[in-house]
Design a protein around this motif. Sequence first.
Motif, PDB file in Angstrom:
ATOM      1  N   ARG A  69       5.554 -11.539   0.221  1.00  0.00           N
ATOM      2  CA  ARG A  69       4.276 -10.828   0.036  1.00  0.00           C
ATOM      3  C   ARG A  69       3.305 -11.141   1.171  1.00  0.00           C
ATOM      4  NH1 ARG A  69       3.210 -12.566  -4.778  1.00  0.00           N
ATOM      5  NH2 ARG A  69       1.512 -13.981  -4.302  1.00  0.00           N
ATOM      6  N   VAL A  70       3.263 -12.394   1.589  1.00  0.00           N
ATOM      7  CA  VAL A  70       2.401 -12.786   2.709  1.00  0.00           C
ATOM      8  C   VAL A  70       2.849 -12.061   3.978  1.00  0.00           C
ATOM      9  CG1 VAL A  70       1.752 -14.696   4.229  1.00  0.00           C
ATOM     10  CG2 VAL A  70       1.711 -15.012   1.743  1.00  0.00           C
ATOM     11  N   ILE A  71       4.141 -12.032   4.236  1.00  0.00           N
ATOM     12  CA  ILE A  71       4.643 -11.352   5.432  1.00  0.00           C
ATOM     13  C   ILE A  71       4.356  -9.859   5.369  1.00  0.00           C
ATOM     14  CG2 ILE A  71       6.758 -10.700   6.680  1.00  0.00           C
ATOM     15  CD1 ILE A  71       7.797 -13.534   6.093  1.00  0.00           C
ATOM     16  N   ASP A  72       4.545  -9.244   4.214  1.00  0.00           N
ATOM     17  CA  ASP A  72       4.266  -7.807   4.065  1.00  0.00           C
ATOM     18  C   ASP A  72       2.795  -7.498   4.333  1.00  0.00           C
ATOM     19  OD1 ASP A  72       6.905  -7.289   3.472  1.00  0.00           O
ATOM     20  OD2 ASP A  72       6.591  -7.158   1.300  1.00  0.00           O
ATOM     21  N   GLU A  73       1.905  -8.279   3.762  1.00  0.00           N
ATOM     22  CA  GLU A  73       0.475  -8.046   3.966  1.00  0.00           C
ATOM     23  C   GLU A  73       0.069  -8.332   5.405  1.00  0.00           C
ATOM     24  OE1 GLU A  73      -1.617  -6.472   2.097  1.00  0.00           O
ATOM     25  OE2 GLU A  73      -0.187  -6.283   0.468  1.00  0.00           O
ATOM     26  N   ALA A  74       0.624  -9.374   5.982  1.00  0.00           N
ATOM     27  CA  ALA A  74       0.322  -9.681   7.384  1.00  0.00           C
ATOM     28  C   ALA A  74       0.809  -8.555   8.293  1.00  0.00           C
ATOM     29  CB  ALA A  74       0.964 -11.006   7.781  1.00  0.00           C
ATOM     30  N   THR A  75       1.964  -8.011   8.011  1.00  0.00           N
ATOM     31  CA  THR A  75       2.487  -6.884   8.793  1.00  0.00           C
ATOM     32  C   THR A  75       1.527  -5.707   8.726  1.00  0.00           C
ATOM     33  OG1 THR A  75       4.765  -7.581   8.347  1.00  0.00           O
ATOM     34  CG2 THR A  75       4.445  -5.307   9.069  1.00  0.00           C
ATOM     35  N   ARG A  76       1.084  -5.393   7.535  1.00  0.00           N
ATOM     36  CA  ARG A  76       0.164  -4.265   7.342  1.00  0.00           C
ATOM     37  C   ARG A  76      -1.153  -4.503   8.076  1.00  0.00           C
ATOM     38  NH1 ARG A  76      -3.938  -2.918   3.999  1.00  0.00           N
ATOM     39  NH2 ARG A  76      -3.883  -4.891   2.859  1.00  0.00           N
ATOM     40  N   LEU A  77      -1.710  -5.687   7.927  1.00  0.00           N
ATOM     41  CA  LEU A  77      -3.015  -5.977   8.524  1.00  0.00           C
ATOM     42  C   LEU A  77      -2.935  -6.107  10.045  1.00  0.00           C
ATOM     43  CD1 LEU A  77      -4.269  -8.403   5.776  1.00  0.00           C
ATOM     44  CD2 LEU A  77      -5.210  -6.139   6.298  1.00  0.00           C
ATOM     45  N   PHE A  78      -1.887  -6.726  10.559  1.00  0.00           N
ATOM     46  CA  PHE A  78      -1.741  -6.813  12.012  1.00  0.00           C
ATOM     47  C   PHE A  78      -1.595  -5.420  12.611  1.00  0.00           C
ATOM     48  CE2 PHE A  78       0.170 -11.328  11.653  1.00  0.00           C
ATOM     49  CZ  PHE A  78      -1.041 -11.926  11.934  1.00  0.00           C
ATOM     50  N   SER A  79      -0.877  -4.535  11.909  1.00  0.00           N
ATOM     51  CA  SER A  79      -0.705  -3.183  12.454  1.00  0.00           C
ATOM     52  C   SER A  79      -2.000  -2.378  12.392  1.00  0.00           C
ATOM     53  CB  SER A  79       0.429  -2.448  11.738  1.00  0.00           C
ATOM     54  OG  SER A  79       0.088  -2.160  10.409  1.00  0.00           O
ATOM     55  N   LEU A  80      -2.836  -2.648  11.400  1.00  0.00           N
ATOM     56  CA  LEU A  80      -4.115  -1.937  11.292  1.00  0.00           C
ATOM     57  C   LEU A  80      -5.175  -2.463  12.253  1.00  0.00           C
ATOM     58  CD1 LEU A  80      -4.582  -1.559   7.419  1.00  0.00           C
ATOM     59  CD2 LEU A  80      -4.268   0.275   9.081  1.00  0.00           C
ATOM     60  N   SER A  97      -7.769 -12.063  10.332  1.00  0.00           N
ATOM     61  CA  SER A  97      -7.923 -13.491  10.053  1.00  0.00           C
ATOM     62  C   SER A  97      -6.910 -13.954   9.010  1.00  0.00           C
ATOM     63  CB  SER A  97      -9.340 -13.780   9.535  1.00  0.00           C
ATOM     64  OG  SER A  97      -9.511 -13.246   8.243  1.00  0.00           O
ATOM     65  N   VAL A  98      -6.644 -15.233   9.031  1.00  0.00           N
ATOM     66  CA  VAL A  98      -5.761 -15.824   8.026  1.00  0.00           C
ATOM     67  C   VAL A  98      -6.372 -15.645   6.641  1.00  0.00           C
ATOM     68  CG1 VAL A  98      -4.735 -17.992   7.211  1.00  0.00           C
ATOM     69  CG2 VAL A  98      -4.710 -17.429   9.647  1.00  0.00           C
ATOM     70  N   TYR A  99      -7.680 -15.763   6.553  1.00  0.00           N
ATOM     71  CA  TYR A  99      -8.363 -15.562   5.277  1.00  0.00           C
ATOM     72  C   TYR A  99      -8.102 -14.151   4.734  1.00  0.00           C
ATOM     73  CZ  TYR A  99     -11.996 -14.903   1.818  1.00  0.00           C
ATOM     74  OH  TYR A  99     -12.652 -14.605   0.655  1.00  0.00           O
ATOM     75  N   ALA A 113      -5.432 -10.600   0.872  1.00  0.00           N
ATOM     76  CA  ALA A 113      -4.621  -9.406   0.607  1.00  0.00           C
ATOM     77  C   ALA A 113      -3.322  -9.757  -0.123  1.00  0.00           C
ATOM     78  CB  ALA A 113      -4.307  -8.687   1.912  1.00  0.00           C
ATOM     79  N   ALA A 114      -2.787 -10.931   0.165  1.00  0.00           N
ATOM     80  CA  ALA A 114      -1.542 -11.367  -0.480  1.00  0.00           C
ATOM     81  C   ALA A 114      -1.785 -12.078  -1.806  1.00  0.00           C
ATOM     82  CB  ALA A 114      -0.764 -12.282   0.467  1.00  0.00           C
ATOM     83  N   ALA A 115      -3.058 -12.206  -2.187  1.00  0.00           N
ATOM     84  CA  ALA A 115      -3.442 -12.852  -3.446  1.00  0.00           C
ATOM     85  C   ALA A 115      -2.995 -14.310  -3.518  1.00  0.00           C
ATOM     86  CB  ALA A 115      -2.937 -12.055  -4.648  1.00  0.00           C
ATOM     87  N   VAL A 116      -3.162 -15.012  -2.395  1.00  0.00           N
ATOM     88  CA  VAL A 116      -2.903 -16.458  -2.363  1.00  0.00           C
ATOM     89  C   VAL A 116      -4.106 -17.140  -1.725  1.00  0.00           C
ATOM     90  CG1 VAL A 116      -0.393 -16.208  -2.199  1.00  0.00           C
ATOM     91  CG2 VAL A 116      -1.729 -16.442  -0.110  1.00  0.00           C
ATOM     92  N   ALA A 117      -4.265 -18.413  -2.004  1.00  0.00           N
ATOM     93  CA  ALA A 117      -5.321 -19.186  -1.360  1.00  0.00           C
ATOM     94  C   ALA A 117      -4.894 -19.510   0.067  1.00  0.00           C
ATOM     95  CB  ALA A 117      -5.566 -20.478  -2.138  1.00  0.00           C
ATOM     96  N   LYS A 118      -5.880 -19.684   0.930  1.00  0.00           N
ATOM     97  CA  LYS A 118      -5.579 -19.997   2.323  1.00  0.00           C
ATOM     98  C   LYS A 118      -4.727 -21.266   2.455  1.00  0.00           C
ATOM     99  CE  LYS A 118      -8.494 -20.761   6.037  1.00  0.00           C
ATOM    100  NZ  LYS A 118      -9.703 -20.536   6.826  1.00  0.00           N
TER     101      LYS A 118
END
Length: 80
Positions: free
Chosen positions: A23-34, A41-43, A48-53
């Motif tokens: 889930r973290v990788i999926d959200e990071a992929t989406r946000l990096f592409s946008l 940011s990591v925050y 977006a991945a619904a986890v704490a930093k």
Amino acid sequence: MASPPRAPAPPPEDPRRAATRARVIDEATRLFSLYGFRRTSVYTIASAAAVAKPTLYTYFPDKDALFLAVCEHVLESILA
């Protein structure tokens, strides 16, 4: 001649932990592409991945490591 001792096999990964990492990788992929690497940011990724930093940092030591995991994930999906 005796063969050298083998390292113990790693324990099987917890399915919940694997799902969180994905889930973290999926959200990071989406946000990096946008927004690109610098403007994401990591925050923002953690939210977006619904986890704490701090939880995100248990999976990836820093933003660069997360970006590398994203690149590997994208490359694997292209080659599949």
